[in-house]
Motif scaffolding. Structure first.
Motif, PDB file in Angstrom:
ATOM      1  N   GLU A   1     -19.567 -58.291 -66.229  1.00 57.21           N
ATOM      2  CA  GLU A   1     -19.010 -58.420 -67.587  1.00 57.21           C
ATOM      3  C   GLU A   1     -19.094 -59.859 -68.089  1.00 57.21           C
ATOM      4  O   GLU A   1     -19.417 -60.104 -69.245  1.00 57.21           O
ATOM      5  N   ILE A   2     -18.836 -60.831 -67.192  1.00 55.49           N
ATOM      6  CA  ILE A   2     -18.877 -62.241 -67.619  1.00 55.49           C
ATOM      7  C   ILE A   2     -20.317 -62.652 -67.923  1.00 55.49           C
ATOM      8  O   ILE A   2     -20.574 -63.415 -68.858  1.00 55.49           O
ATOM      9  N   LYS A   3     -21.282 -62.116 -67.172  1.00 54.08           N
ATOM     10  CA  LYS A   3     -22.707 -62.421 -67.437  1.00 54.08           C
ATOM     11  C   LYS A   3     -23.086 -61.907 -68.833  1.00 54.08           C
ATOM     12  O   LYS A   3     -23.800 -62.579 -69.577  1.00 54.08           O
ATOM     13  N   LYS A   4     -22.602 -60.703 -69.150  1.00 58.40           N
ATOM     14  CA  LYS A   4     -22.887 -60.105 -70.453  1.00 58.40           C
ATOM     15  C   LYS A   4     -22.301 -60.982 -71.573  1.00 58.40           C
ATOM     16  O   LYS A   4     -22.970 -61.295 -72.561  1.00 58.40           O
ATOM     17  N   LEU A   5     -21.046 -61.404 -71.379  1.00 53.69           N
ATOM     18  CA  LEU A   5     -20.379 -62.256 -72.382  1.00 53.69           C
ATOM     19  C   LEU A   5     -21.110 -63.585 -72.536  1.00 53.69           C
ATOM     20  O   LEU A   5     -21.221 -64.119 -73.645  1.00 53.69           O
TER      21      LEU A   5
END
Length: 321
Positions: A63-67
């Motif tokens: 999720e943090i990579k996506k953000l």
């Protein structure tokens, strides 16, 4: 002509409509992503066994990579001059960076024994000192993010003044030199805060020492552009910090930072600064090229016209008298 409404840029003949719908989609995805990140974060800390925790940590990382990918797009849009209302973009970027800091804290904890399989067999007791350190880290990360936003805003004003050939800025009527002086001050505070973060990581500075200057730092961040702002020159004195190295040596001085994530953060900041600088250089070069192109016909015509212009005729008549 284009106008802004509730963070929406509407251009002539709908020229920016496609871009705006892309921005709106991304902002929506960021909002959803931040909510999902919070949900997974809560699952990580309420998981009852190591396998569950590992699974949720993997989800959190995804999720943090996506953000972070959305953040790259947002940074590009913030740099665009045809997007007038950048506040929603700045807010989204700040929200993502706040989650990035939270992820770093989580990642660090995963590497400690607190998350080991043996440790999970007992009721997990968090080290109170580490809790305090994390609290201070989080506050410093948010303060740094605010400072970076202020630097961006000042540099944008400097560019506007440069484009208007030295006229004062609309906000507070400051000159280019005054704004540059504030950028320099902000950069100094940025380097000091990064230094404090490293010392907190290395446990060479206690959170309560930093908490003692929190109020003065918040005053600086909130009020530095107010007309009656009173600067505290000795803000960091009581912390007994080492002198900051010259900018060229700063990378060597930072090599002893214990946490690898600080290196990533520095790379991220360096990349951002390089990209902003590159873009500014390109803009200046384009402006210069445009000026030269516009000036050429005028230069060619000038010698022929000089003999007969009304101004030169008057001057010659005056000289004869």
């Amino acid at each position: 002509s284009g106008h802004c409404a509730a963070g929406r840029v509407v251009g002539p003949m709908g020229t920016t409509r496609k871009l705006q719908s892309e921005i709106d989609r991304t902002l929506k995805k960021v909002q959803e992503g931040v909510e999902l990140f919070d949900e997974i974060w809560n699952k990580v800390y309420s998981a009852t066994n190591a396998n569950q925790k590992e699974k949720y940590e993997g989800d959190l990382k995804k999720e943090i990579k996506k953000l972070q990918r959305y953040r790259d797009d947002i940074k590009t849009w913030i740099a665009k001059s045809d997007i007038k209302d950048k506040r929603p973009l700045m807010d989204a970027r700040k929200a993502i960076e706040s989650e990035m800091e939270r992820f770093k804290v989580c990642e660090k904890e995963f590497k400690t024994k607190a998350f080991s399989k043996e440790g999970l067999g007992q009721a997990r007791k968090e080290d109170p000192k580490e809790v305090e350190r994390n609290k201070t880290r989080k506050w410093l990360a948010a303060a740094l993010s605010t400072l970076v936003d202020q630097i961006d805003a000042l540099e944008a004003e400097i560019e506007v003044i440069a484009a208007n050939k030295g006229k004062k800025s609309a906000k507070g009527g400051k000159t280019e030199t005054e704004l540059e002086s504030w950028v320099e001050k902000h950069r100094l505070h940025e380097r000091r805060m990064e230094q404090i973060l490293r010392m907190i990581d290395n446990e060479t500075l206690a959170p309560e020492q930093v908490n003692a200057i929190q109020e003065q730092l918040e005053y600086y961040l909130e009020s530095n552009q107010e007309p009656d702002f009173n600067e505290d020159e000795g803000l960091y004195d009581e912390l007994g910090l080492d002198d900051l190295p010259d900018r060229d040596d700063s990378d060597d001085s930072r090599s002893d930072a214990s946490d690898g994530t600080r290196d990533e953060e520095r790379e991220r900041v360096a990349d951002k600064k390089a990209a902003v600088k590159e873009e500014r250089v390109a803009k200046t070069a384009a402006k210069e090229a445009a000026k030269k192109t516009a000036a050429k016909p005028a230069e060619l015509a000038a010698p022929k016209e000089a003999k007969d212009t009304p101004a030169t005729s008057k001057a010659a008549a005056a000289a004869k008298q």
